[in-house]
Design an enzyme around this catalytic site. Sequence first.
Site, short mmCIF file in Angstrom:
data_model
loop_
_atom_site.label_atom_id
_atom_site.label_comp_id
_atom_site.label_asym_id
_atom_site.label_seq_id
_atom_site.Cartn_x
_atom_site.Cartn_y
_atom_site.Cartn_z
CB ALA A 499 2.95 7.79 -18.19
CG ASP A 500 -0.79 4.77 -20.78
OD1 ASP A 500 0.40 4.93 -21.10
OD2 ASP A 500 -1.33 3.66 -20.58
CG ASP A 501 -4.89 8.65 -18.44
OD1 ASP A 501 -5.15 8.07 -19.51
OD2 ASP A 501 -5.22 8.22 -17.32
#
Length: 622
Positions: A499-501
């Site tokens: 999700a962070d990427d």
Amino acid sequence: MSWKIYSLDQIRALAKFSMENPDTFWRDKANYITWFRQPEKILEGEPPYEKWFVGGTTNISYNAIDRHLPDKKDKVAFYWTNEKLDSFRSISFQDLYQEVNKAAYVLSELGVKKGDTVSMLMPNIPEAVYFSLASHRLGAILIIHYVGLSEETLAYRFNDCGSKVLIVASKTFRNGNEIRIKDFVDKVLESHTTPIQKVLAVPRGYSDFNVNGKRDVVYDDVKPKGKVYVKPVEVEANEPATVYYTSGTTGRPKGLYHSNGGYVIALNWAFKAIFNPTENDVWWTVSELGWPVWPMANLYTIPVMGIPGVLFEGYVGYKRDLFSRVIERYNVSLVWSSTTTLYTLRSLGEESVKGGDTSSLRMILNTGEPLNVGAWMWLNQNLPHVKIADAYWMTEHLSPVGATPYGIGEIPFKAGSAGIQFPGGTYFLIVDDEGKPLPPKQKGYIVLKPLNPALAKMWNDPNYEKIKEKYWSRFPGYFYTGDYGYVDEDGYLFVLGRADDVIRAEGERIGTLEVESVIVTHPNVAEAAVIGQGGNIIAFVVPRQGVEVGDTLRNDIKNYCRNAGYIVDKVVFVKRLPKTKSGKIMRRLLKAILANENPGDISTLDDMRIMEELKEALKSLS
Ligand code: ATP
Ligand code: MG
């Protein structure tokens, strides 16, 4: 063994049943292990506070060895070989019994007792199994560290887990290089304050290492000459068996522990469902020690099931045909591998899977990252007799979340997917930013309703504060995986990245895998990682060996992406991608270097030299 094969619908029904009836579902699975005292209750409380098989007492070492002796004492428990394929060992259950008892005797002489933590820094050799099971025999908590972690990281972890005893091998070989483990440990312990009081060193070949008189014990000097017996210590099902640190792909690694009872039961169920191993199988797990995959297979499943395992010391990419030669040598039928290893095989070419006879192989299980469609097709083409299974799980939840449980059913494989809801009590769903469940095909965050005995608790978190904050706060009521993806109309899970990427480009959210899997379909590309920067997509591409890089390939890649609907702004050619010790791409490092920012905790970066390589490669952008 008779084993029921379910249809896809029946597996779905079984998954639903496991979620609604945990007591009934797990009661018969409790028989996978032998109990000294039967559990009084199957499940008590709710995650994150839940307990499994409450009041039951058992011992992992007893389950992996003693109970097999009456009918398996002369059967092979483990084979061992190395990357040069010039040395071979085979260890029967009787050998395992004797060696583990000797190791346990020595550990108890060093003061190890129930509830203590024991640290280990070892290559993939039989002694790693002996000392691991010996630690469990004494009811101790095992922490296996990666060989090759930095001094600071190791010192931090010794302190975090509080081990007084450390077990090391003097050295190992990997990809042709000698790695002097004991020398490295000497440096760590001399320059850092740690709780380690005793270092037990297992010499390899000749004793070419320093022995620090008060602190070090050389195993060959203290190993009992005759037979010894150490009684397996009774441990309650919920007591910690082992602490793992996460891979550190998205941030600082988290320490988590798994239990002596439920964890082992959950793993044995998982592998019956995925592999359904029989006594005719030979199972090779291609993994370094230090990644949970190694102990999950070689300590808690293979010997507990009583089937033969293969231990391989070194790097499978050391020689082009090595992978298939090991399979041929031992008639390996089951392989559990990291995604990165499967990519290595593909980049080595056909010889990696055809150089030796692989007709014994029936299944390969992928774990670690989403396996891109190109790699799956390549495996499928070159190993048409082999099923490629997938299981999506995480250190925090070491029972498959989504998987293809071929051991119990006929499941159509969908390339790029991790599979369907695994029947193990936990279910996954996709939610939006507010935590609202999304319909099929819509991309969002992957969250869990976990109800499985292999759900970990955090280490050094007696009041459950850290675990609630880290995993249960982002989407109240759900366990947050940190992953991004979608579910299709048939209930198959597609993990699209972290999700962070997620990349935000032209008003759309794009998972890293979406673009990467297009890039790797180019025949001259070995691997790729993409990141987003201010609405643009930047691709880091590793060309195949011997390929000429330049504007032609660069434009080709951009065109491939454009045809698939993605605008890639820049293509950077690199020799390799930054990966964690467990072989996962650290995209946050690429982002940080590109933005000239501090990358944060990169303690699990496989090779620090990559930082310079990447900076150099980026010069071509300016
Ligand atoms: P950290 O949590 O420290 O950032 P990590 O998430 O990589 O590191 P692990 O617990 O080793 O640590 O890995 C779990 C993650 O690996 C999952 O959250 C998922 O992103 C990925 N993963 C594992 N298996 C699969 C799979 N079969 N398909 C897709 N992704 C997978
Ligand atoms: Mg994680």
